[in-house]
Design a protein around this motif. Sequence first.
Motif, PDB file in Angstrom:
ATOM      1  N   SER A 164       0.809  -1.221   0.000  1.00  0.00           N
ATOM      2  CA  SER A 164       0.000   0.000   0.000  1.00  0.00           C
ATOM      3  C   SER A 164       0.838   1.263   0.000  1.00  0.00           C
ATOM      4  CB  SER A 164      -0.937   0.003   1.216  1.00  0.00           C
ATOM      5  OG  SER A 164      -1.882  -1.034   1.121  1.00  0.00           O
ATOM      6  N   TRP A 165       1.982   1.225   0.659  1.00  0.00           N
ATOM      7  CA  TRP A 165       2.781   2.448   0.732  1.00  0.00           C
ATOM      8  C   TRP A 165       3.282   2.869  -0.640  1.00  0.00           C
ATOM      9  CZ3 TRP A 165       2.575   5.535   4.729  1.00  0.00           C
ATOM     10  CH2 TRP A 165       2.173   4.999   5.956  1.00  0.00           C
ATOM     11  N   SER A 166       3.867   1.954  -1.385  1.00  0.00           N
ATOM     12  CA  SER A 166       4.365   2.330  -2.712  1.00  0.00           C
ATOM     13  C   SER A 166       3.208   2.582  -3.669  1.00  0.00           C
ATOM     14  CB  SER A 166       5.283   1.235  -3.271  1.00  0.00           C
ATOM     15  OG  SER A 166       4.593   0.000  -3.401  1.00  0.00           O
ATOM     16  N   TYR A 167       2.160   1.781  -3.579  1.00  0.00           N
ATOM     17  CA  TYR A 167       1.009   1.936  -4.468  1.00  0.00           C
ATOM     18  C   TYR A 167       0.362   3.309  -4.293  1.00  0.00           C
ATOM     19  CZ  TYR A 167      -3.513   0.915  -6.659  1.00  0.00           C
ATOM     20  OH  TYR A 167      -4.636   0.952  -7.445  1.00  0.00           O
ATOM     21  N   SER A 168       0.191   3.724  -3.037  1.00  0.00           N
ATOM     22  CA  SER A 168      -0.457   5.009  -2.772  1.00  0.00           C
ATOM     23  C   SER A 168       0.351   6.170  -3.323  1.00  0.00           C
ATOM     24  CB  SER A 168      -0.656   5.197  -1.263  1.00  0.00           C
ATOM     25  OG  SER A 168      -1.486   4.191  -0.745  1.00  0.00           O
ATOM     26  N   PHE A 169       1.624   6.203  -3.001  1.00  0.00           N
ATOM     27  CA  PHE A 169       2.423   7.367  -3.359  1.00  0.00           C
ATOM     28  C   PHE A 169       2.895   7.339  -4.809  1.00  0.00           C
ATOM     29  CE2 PHE A 169       2.507   7.417   1.245  1.00  0.00           C
ATOM     30  CZ  PHE A 169       2.245   8.753   1.498  1.00  0.00           C
ATOM     31  N   MET A 170       2.643   6.243  -5.518  1.00  0.00           N
ATOM     32  CA  MET A 170       2.919   6.210  -6.952  1.00  0.00           C
ATOM     33  C   MET A 170       1.735   6.680  -7.781  1.00  0.00           C
ATOM     34  SD  MET A 170       5.852   5.497  -8.211  1.00  0.00           S
ATOM     35  CE  MET A 170       5.345   5.028  -9.871  1.00  0.00           C
ATOM     36  N   GLN A 171       0.590   6.944  -7.152  1.00  0.00           N
ATOM     37  CA  GLN A 171      -0.587   7.316  -7.929  1.00  0.00           C
ATOM     38  C   GLN A 171      -0.387   8.617  -8.704  1.00  0.00           C
ATOM     39  OE1 GLN A 171      -3.408   5.459  -8.575  1.00  0.00           O
ATOM     40  NE2 GLN A 171      -2.002   3.983  -7.645  1.00  0.00           N
ATOM     41  N   LEU A 172       0.247   9.603  -8.087  1.00  0.00           N
ATOM     42  CA  LEU A 172       0.428  10.883  -8.778  1.00  0.00           C
ATOM     43  C   LEU A 172       1.345  10.751  -9.989  1.00  0.00           C
ATOM     44  CD1 LEU A 172       0.615  13.293  -5.705  1.00  0.00           C
ATOM     45  CD2 LEU A 172      -1.370  12.615  -7.048  1.00  0.00           C
ATOM     46  N   PRO A 173       2.552  10.181  -9.837  1.00  0.00           N
ATOM     47  CA  PRO A 173       3.370   9.996 -11.043  1.00  0.00           C
ATOM     48  C   PRO A 173       2.767   9.006 -12.028  1.00  0.00           C
ATOM     49  CG  PRO A 173       4.436   9.000  -9.119  1.00  0.00           C
ATOM     50  CD  PRO A 173       3.294   9.821  -8.615  1.00  0.00           C
ATOM     51  N   ALA A 174       2.007   8.023 -11.551  1.00  0.00           N
ATOM     52  CA  ALA A 174       1.404   7.051 -12.469  1.00  0.00           C
ATOM     53  C   ALA A 174       0.409   7.726 -13.401  1.00  0.00           C
ATOM     54  CB  ALA A 174       0.723   5.933 -11.681  1.00  0.00           C
ATOM     55  N   GLY A 175      -0.395   8.638 -12.869  1.00  0.00           N
ATOM     56  CA  GLY A 175      -1.328   9.363 -13.721  1.00  0.00           C
ATOM     57  C   GLY A 175      -0.610  10.180 -14.777  1.00  0.00           C
ATOM     58  N   TRP A 176       0.490  10.829 -14.386  1.00  0.00           N
ATOM     59  CA  TRP A 176       1.275  11.602 -15.351  1.00  0.00           C
ATOM     60  C   TRP A 176       1.881  10.682 -16.407  1.00  0.00           C
ATOM     61  CZ3 TRP A 176       6.442  11.390 -16.691  1.00  0.00           C
ATOM     62  CH2 TRP A 176       6.903  12.428 -17.508  1.00  0.00           C
ATOM     63  N   ILE A 177       2.369   9.520 -15.991  1.00  0.00           N
ATOM     64  CA  ILE A 177       2.973   8.566 -16.930  1.00  0.00           C
ATOM     65  C   ILE A 177       1.952   8.131 -17.980  1.00  0.00           C
ATOM     66  CG2 ILE A 177       3.853   6.197 -17.119  1.00  0.00           C
ATOM     67  CD1 ILE A 177       5.264   6.710 -14.395  1.00  0.00           C
ATOM     68  N   VAL A 178       0.720   7.860 -17.544  1.00  0.00           N
ATOM     69  CA  VAL A 178      -0.325   7.451 -18.486  1.00  0.00           C
ATOM     70  C   VAL A 178      -0.594   8.562 -19.495  1.00  0.00           C
ATOM     71  CG1 VAL A 178      -2.773   6.873 -18.711  1.00  0.00           C
ATOM     72  CG2 VAL A 178      -1.401   5.807 -16.909  1.00  0.00           C
ATOM     73  N   ASP A 179      -0.718   9.797 -19.021  1.00  0.00           N
ATOM     74  CA  ASP A 179      -0.981  10.914 -19.927  1.00  0.00           C
ATOM     75  C   ASP A 179       0.214  11.200 -20.834  1.00  0.00           C
ATOM     76  OD1 ASP A 179      -3.561  11.358 -19.013  1.00  0.00           O
ATOM     77  OD2 ASP A 179      -2.921  12.727 -17.437  1.00  0.00           O
ATOM     78  N   ARG A 180       1.411  10.971 -20.341  1.00  0.00           N
ATOM     79  CA  ARG A 180       2.623  11.307 -21.092  1.00  0.00           C
ATOM     80  C   ARG A 180       2.971  10.252 -22.138  1.00  0.00           C
ATOM     81  NH1 ARG A 180       6.705  11.706 -23.526  1.00  0.00           N
ATOM     82  NH2 ARG A 180       8.543  13.000 -23.115  1.00  0.00           N
ATOM     83  N   PHE A 181       2.857   8.965 -21.782  1.00  0.00           N
ATOM     84  CA  PHE A 181       3.309   7.893 -22.665  1.00  0.00           C
ATOM     85  C   PHE A 181       2.171   7.092 -23.290  1.00  0.00           C
ATOM     86  CE2 PHE A 181       6.855   8.575 -19.702  1.00  0.00           C
ATOM     87  CZ  PHE A 181       7.863   8.854 -20.610  1.00  0.00           C
ATOM     88  N   GLY A 182       0.945   7.329 -22.862  1.00  0.00           N
ATOM     89  CA  GLY A 182      -0.183   6.643 -23.461  1.00  0.00           C
ATOM     90  C   GLY A 182      -0.614   5.413 -22.685  1.00  0.00           C
ATOM     91  N   VAL A 183      -1.854   5.016 -22.909  1.00  0.00           N
ATOM     92  CA  VAL A 183      -2.441   3.889 -22.187  1.00  0.00           C
ATOM     93  C   VAL A 183      -1.708   2.591 -22.497  1.00  0.00           C
ATOM     94  CG1 VAL A 183      -4.524   2.485 -21.939  1.00  0.00           C
ATOM     95  CG2 VAL A 183      -4.713   4.978 -22.075  1.00  0.00           C
TER      96      VAL A 183
END
Length: 426
Positions: free
Chosen positions: A69-88
């Motif tokens: 949960s710790w890594s999953y939670s705090f990766m949500q912000l960069p994960a959203g940017w990664i999806v928008d930046r590199f595509g689904v």
Amino acid sequence: MNPGKASWSPSTSASLRESPRRWALMALLVSAMIVCYAHRASLAVAAPFVIKDLGLSLTAMGVLLSAFSWSYSFMQLPAGWIVDRFGVRSAYAWGYVIWSLAFILTGFARGILLLVCLRVLLGIGQAVAFPASARAVANWFQDRERGTVTAGYLAGVRLGAALISGVGAYFLTNFSWQVLFLTVGAVSLLWLLPWEWFLRGLEAPGSSAPSKHSVPPRSSSASGVTSVLNRNVLGIFLGFFAYDYAWFVYLNWLPGYLVIERKFTPREMGIYSSIPYLAMLAIIMLSGIVSDFMVRRGLPEVRVRRTMIMIGLSVGCLVVPAGLVESRMAAVWLLTVALCGLGIASPNTWTLTQAVCPRETVGRVSGIQNFGGNLGGILAPWLTGYIAQATQSFALALSLTGAILVGGISAYAMLIRSPREHRGSS
């Protein structure tokens, strides 16, 4: 899995929205969520065997289970940017590879330190799952279908957790927990083949800057978009924190509550802790279908999604009397209805994000949403246990859960506005 910058193709996306092929994409999203939650829940299924095999204490096992949960939670912000930046396509594929390798390597681990590191890596990989799914729905499905598709992959969440219990029991009985991780992880990698084949033509490497054909933002000016987006993001963050706080109270404490507080036997606990989840699964699908039907009938989408969430969270407040009634069966049925309330809200919490945000920001805002939810997920198990220990009862902890849901209702009611509503009030 080209990691280069991805561009969204309006022509191919518009074509897919009108094609029956989009339901194959829905099947891929649902199956990915089944795998995601099967991998996530496997360690909990195997926990008694891991404890015995590695000589772990219950405290050490608790640390190991929480590491995800710790890594999953705090990766949500960069994960959203990664999806928008590199595509689904690329973001989901690389995340899937990372979490699958972490899952497979768990079968080789022989100490708690390596297991903790692999659970952290699993959380990092799985962080893209919800933002990428939300962006896929925004890109390639019609607005009136959002609820149904989102309900489908959210149902996959519950189905994955249920399936791994049966599959895990088979492997643990006949083989070992190591074989469970190695076999399930290796077979799961096959999902990448249809995913790469299906999405290859929908996203191509190139500039992510909007073209002249791109769908414009949903407000008349950049400042209007910024204003409504900031307000909506805060409402989404706070509202989903409340939703996930309640969800993680159930997920972590329902079996223990039935045994400790309500004095159910282990066999009774197995029956009565499964009933609420099965009911919730059906309600999630029904909620998605009903909300889409109302949107197709011409009702404003943001109003429909927001109202369904508020109704669902209101029903969820039945968790309060569930902790106060004397009858243990009355408590079970109140908890079941309350969890069904969360099921009403569940698909609409994600489709509302897609409805109020410009398409190019959906991945990022979905990441913020999931980050807020998982902060609730981190807090709920600890705080519920602490209150129950201090008061020798779960009643106050369940009442607090209801109070937090009221806060979530207020956030959705007061902060969420469609761009059109925002322009009308300015």
